[in-house]
Design an enzyme around this catalytic site. Structure first.
Site, mmCIF file in Angstrom:
data_model
loop_
_atom_site.group_PDB
_atom_site.id
_atom_site.type_symbol
_atom_site.label_atom_id
_atom_site.label_comp_id
_atom_site.label_asym_id
_atom_site.label_seq_id
_atom_site.Cartn_x
_atom_site.Cartn_y
_atom_site.Cartn_z
ATOM 1 N N ASN A 145 0.810 -1.231 0.000
ATOM 2 C CA ASN A 145 0.000 0.000 0.000
ATOM 3 C C ASN A 145 0.841 1.278 0.000
ATOM 4 O O ASN A 145 0.440 2.291 -0.548
ATOM 5 C CB ASN A 145 -1.022 0.001 1.143
ATOM 6 C CG ASN A 145 -0.404 -0.110 2.513
ATOM 7 O OD1 ASN A 145 0.751 -0.514 2.653
ATOM 8 N ND2 ASN A 145 -1.155 0.251 3.527
ATOM 9 N N PRO A 169 9.977 -7.231 -0.795
ATOM 10 C CA PRO A 169 8.809 -6.349 -0.943
ATOM 11 C C PRO A 169 7.563 -7.178 -1.232
ATOM 12 O O PRO A 169 7.656 -8.371 -1.514
ATOM 13 C CB PRO A 169 9.185 -5.514 -2.164
ATOM 14 C CG PRO A 169 10.024 -6.435 -2.997
ATOM 15 C CD PRO A 169 10.761 -7.340 -2.039
ATOM 16 N N ALA A 170 6.397 -6.526 -1.197
ATOM 17 C CA ALA A 170 5.146 -7.218 -1.499
ATOM 18 C C ALA A 170 5.157 -7.694 -2.951
ATOM 19 O O ALA A 170 5.700 -7.016 -3.832
ATOM 20 C CB ALA A 170 3.973 -6.280 -1.263
ATOM 21 N N GLU A 244 4.633 -3.576 12.328
ATOM 22 C CA GLU A 244 3.623 -2.534 12.081
ATOM 23 C C GLU A 244 2.438 -3.240 11.451
ATOM 24 O O GLU A 244 2.516 -3.636 10.291
ATOM 25 C CB GLU A 244 4.156 -1.493 11.093
ATOM 26 C CG GLU A 244 5.341 -0.718 11.555
ATOM 27 C CD GLU A 244 5.006 0.267 12.644
ATOM 28 O OE1 GLU A 244 3.799 0.493 12.910
ATOM 29 O OE2 GLU A 244 5.949 0.798 13.230
ATOM 30 N N LEU A 245 1.342 -3.386 12.185
ATOM 31 C CA LEU A 245 0.268 -4.260 11.700
ATOM 32 C C LEU A 245 -1.015 -3.474 11.430
ATOM 33 O O LEU A 245 -0.965 -2.289 11.134
ATOM 34 C CB LEU A 245 0.063 -5.386 12.726
ATOM 35 C CG LEU A 245 1.367 -6.101 13.122
ATOM 36 C CD1 LEU A 245 1.133 -7.125 14.202
ATOM 37 C CD2 LEU A 245 2.043 -6.741 11.922
ATOM 38 N N CYS A 278 -3.179 1.637 7.129
ATOM 39 C CA CYS A 278 -3.411 1.101 8.474
ATOM 40 C C CYS A 278 -3.851 2.196 9.434
ATOM 41 O O CYS A 278 -4.379 1.912 10.497
ATOM 42 C CB CYS A 278 -2.163 0.391 8.973
ATOM 43 S SG CYS A 278 -0.676 1.344 8.741
ATOM 44 N N GLU A 456 8.558 2.932 14.246
ATOM 45 C CA GLU A 456 9.403 3.312 13.109
ATOM 46 C C GLU A 456 9.395 4.829 13.011
ATOM 47 O O GLU A 456 8.403 5.467 13.331
ATOM 48 C CB GLU A 456 8.874 2.686 11.823
ATOM 49 C CG GLU A 456 9.095 1.185 11.805
ATOM 50 C CD GLU A 456 8.813 0.544 10.458
ATOM 51 O OE1 GLU A 456 9.581 -0.320 10.043
ATOM 52 O OE2 GLU A 456 7.810 0.915 9.828
HETATM 53 P P1 ADP Z 1 -1.670 -7.338 3.138
HETATM 54 O O1 ADP Z 1 -3.017 -7.684 3.632
HETATM 55 O O2 ADP Z 1 -1.243 -5.946 3.323
HETATM 56 O O3 ADP Z 1 -1.330 -7.896 1.807
HETATM 57 P P2 ADP Z 1 0.133 -9.270 4.218
HETATM 58 O O4 ADP Z 1 0.508 -9.398 5.645
HETATM 59 O O5 ADP Z 1 -0.497 -10.436 3.556
HETATM 60 O O6 ADP Z 1 -0.764 -8.000 4.204
HETATM 61 O O7 ADP Z 1 1.368 -8.833 3.340
HETATM 62 C C1 ADP Z 1 2.383 -7.962 3.763
HETATM 63 C C2 ADP Z 1 3.720 -8.536 3.393
HETATM 64 O O8 ADP Z 1 3.873 -9.786 4.053
HETATM 65 C C3 ADP Z 1 3.914 -8.809 1.914
HETATM 66 O O9 ADP Z 1 5.252 -8.518 1.545
HETATM 67 C C4 ADP Z 1 3.663 -10.297 1.809
HETATM 68 O O10 ADP Z 1 4.341 -10.896 0.731
HETATM 69 C C5 ADP Z 1 4.258 -10.769 3.121
HETATM 70 N N1 ADP Z 1 3.760 -12.077 3.581
HETATM 71 C C6 ADP Z 1 2.524 -12.599 3.439
HETATM 72 N N2 ADP Z 1 2.472 -13.839 3.966
HETATM 73 C C7 ADP Z 1 3.708 -14.110 4.473
HETATM 74 C C8 ADP Z 1 4.301 -15.217 5.148
HETATM 75 N N3 ADP Z 1 3.617 -16.316 5.418
HETATM 76 N N4 ADP Z 1 5.605 -15.112 5.511
HETATM 77 C C9 ADP Z 1 6.305 -14.004 5.240
HETATM 78 N N5 ADP Z 1 5.810 -12.939 4.616
HETATM 79 C C10 ADP Z 1 4.533 -12.966 4.229
#
Ligand code: ADP
Length: 475
Positions: A145, A169-170, A244-245, A278, A456
């Site tokens: 995001n 990264p995502a 950071e959740l 968030c 952070e």
């Molecule tokens: P969002 O709902 O914002 O996509 P996620 O927590 O699924 O939230 O994703 C945030 C980051 O965490 C991304 O980089 C994603 O690839 C990573 N991620 C998701 N699942 C896992 C996992 N099981 N282990 C490590 N990283 C993960």
């Protein structure tokens, strides 16, 4: 991927395609890395740690200043990549690049202020000195995001402290991360200090960060669910962790505030990034005497917002990230309406004029929202403003704090005593008081309760990457 100062394909040479969420078009492809790639990057980071941590703070600071300068020179290009890849309007993307670059600048400065302590000792021949030292190799995971600033918010303090880092990264936004790492490369940051592993499947990369003994700290931004998963893994090896959740921000408007001004602020922050933040207000509490004026202004504001491709002028609402996000918003709105909420504006998916190629949802205002609705408890991460009436300060504090989240909160009042009382009583890491943007590189950002661990930004942000070492001397 960027490992040990070199760009490479993945070991298995498979690609990870990247799509524009506004149009569905493929816009690029990056390496699809796996656990072996992560291990290779961690080894490179561990080798580089020796020399990087031995530099003076002034030397590390110079690299970060250079990175800041280069990122600002490339602001426009970076913003365009972000809009194409993530969907936010160009203006918002520019703001994010600026915010992202601010972390490089601020930690270039803060690197030189990692002070220790001397402590009076109990024995006449004894001296105590406290040193701050880098924790070591960091494994970092970032979300889609805010695809530039979430990267620099981790990389900048880690490097300033003397740590080296591997970042994943995502999977939706690897191109922005690639651009940030090009900046770090061009700033001359030595090979191995900052490494990037892009991957479609995050699980194995996370597992490697957790299990590889060369990694001493995890830094994560993302969902509470994945944060808990990583925390459980990190606990097994007692690794340092910052998280950071999610959030479920209350936005409280007291009846001594100007309801129109408050509504303007609430709608601006609610619809920022299409609600995919968030710190986005999830429950807007308005005192009963001013609620009609507030709702009228909110409706007027929202009906002026235009959804579309972020590259077009005048667009302020971009697409949602994907089908699951759309289903969640549709489900929450349907549930709220069924349980008696009033639809003030929006409330439907947008498909006309080619918008059906992306996941666009009309900016939506619901009033008469109440406790039994899903939206009252569950993070929305979409463009829905949920308005709830209240009567007293005591009552609204109870309602606002009644969540397992504790990231951001907001309040509007003109009464200074009330502002102070409510500020002190809200169980949230961030409180905006007549202010919808209580964030900056210099300020600590983070949550209480299930919104995370650690902070952070600010002085606190670099402390997450430092160990405390006591020296006891007998002279
Ligand atoms: P969002 O709902 O914002 O996509 P996620 O927590 O699924 O939230 O994703 C945030 C980051 O965490 C991304 O980089 C994603 O690839 C990573 N991620 C998701 N699942 C896992 C996992 N099981 N282990 C490590 N990283 C993960």
């Amino acid at each position: 991927m960027y490992i040990n100062g070199e760009w490479s394909r993945a070991d298995n040479d498979a690609g990870l395609d990247v799509f524009n969420p506004a149009t569905g078009e493929k816009i690029g492809s990056v390496a699809n890395g796996d656990q072996k790639d992560a291990a290779r990057a961690i080894e490179a980071a561990a080798r580089a740690f020796k020399s990087w941590s031995a530099l003076t703070a002034y030397q590390r600071s110079e690299y970060l200043y250079d990175a800041y300068r280069i990122m600002m020179e490339r602001k426009e290009d970076l913003a365009r990549v972000m809009t194409l890849e993530q969907g936010k309007p160009l203006k918002a993307a520019r703001n994010e690049v600026r915010y992202g670059a601010d972390f490089l600048l601020w930690y270039a400065e803060e690197a030189k202020r990692v002070y220790g302590d001397t402590i009076p000792a109990p024995r006449p021949d004894q001296r105590f000195i406290v040193l701050k030292q880098p924790v070591g190799v960091v494994g970092a995971i970032t979300p889609w995001n805010y695809p530039v600033s979430m990267v620099t918010r981790k990389v900048a303090p880690a490097l300033a402290a003397g740590c080296t880092i591997v970042l994943k990264p995502a999977e939706d936004t690897p191109l922005c991360a690639v651009e940030v790492f090009k900046v770090l490369h061009d700033a001359g940051i030595p090979g191995g200090v900052a490494n990037l592993v892009t991957a479609r499947d995050p699980g194995p990369i996370g597992d490697e960060f957790i299990s590889n003994p060369l990694v001493h700290k995890l830094a994560f931004t993302g969902s509470t669910e994945v944060g808990k998963l990583l925390a459980r893994g990190a606990a097994e090896h007692l690794k340092r962790i910052s998280l950071e959740l999610g959030g479920h921000a209350p936005f409280i408007v007291f009846d001594d505030a100007d309801p129109r001004r408050a509504a303007t602020g609430a709608m601006l922050v609610k619809f920022l990034n299409t609600g995919q933040a968030c710190i986005s207000p999830n429950r807007i509490f308005v005192q009963r005497r001013v609620i009609d004026d507030f709702v009228a202004e909110a409706k007027a504001r929202v009906e002026k917002m235009r959804a579309g491709n972020g590259l077009e002028a005048g667009v302020s609402i971009g697409p949602l990230v994907g089908p699951a996000a759309m289903e969640k918003v549709e489900r929450q709105v349907a549930d709220a309406l069924e349980l008696g909420a009033t639809l003030v504006s929006g409330g439907r998916r947008l498909t006309a004029d080619g918008l059906d190629r992306g996941f666009f949802y009309a900016p939506t205002v619901l009033s008469d929202v109440s406790e039994q609705m899903q939206i009252y408890r569950e993070e929305t991460f979409g463009p829905v403003a949920a308005i709830i009436p209240f009567d007293t300060e005591e009552e609204v504090l109870e309602m606002a704090n009644d969540t397992h989240y504790g990231l951001a909160s907001y309040l509007y009042t003109r009464d200074i005593s009330r502002a102070m009382r409510v500020f002190e009583k809200l169980r949230f890491g961030i409180v905006g008081i007549n202010d919808i943007n209580p964030t900056a590189a210099a300020a600590p950002f983070g949550g209480m309760k299930e919104s995370g661990l650690g902070r952070e930004g600010g002085r606190e942000g670099i402390a997450e990457y430092l160990e405390t070492k006591l020296g006891g001397f007998s002279i």
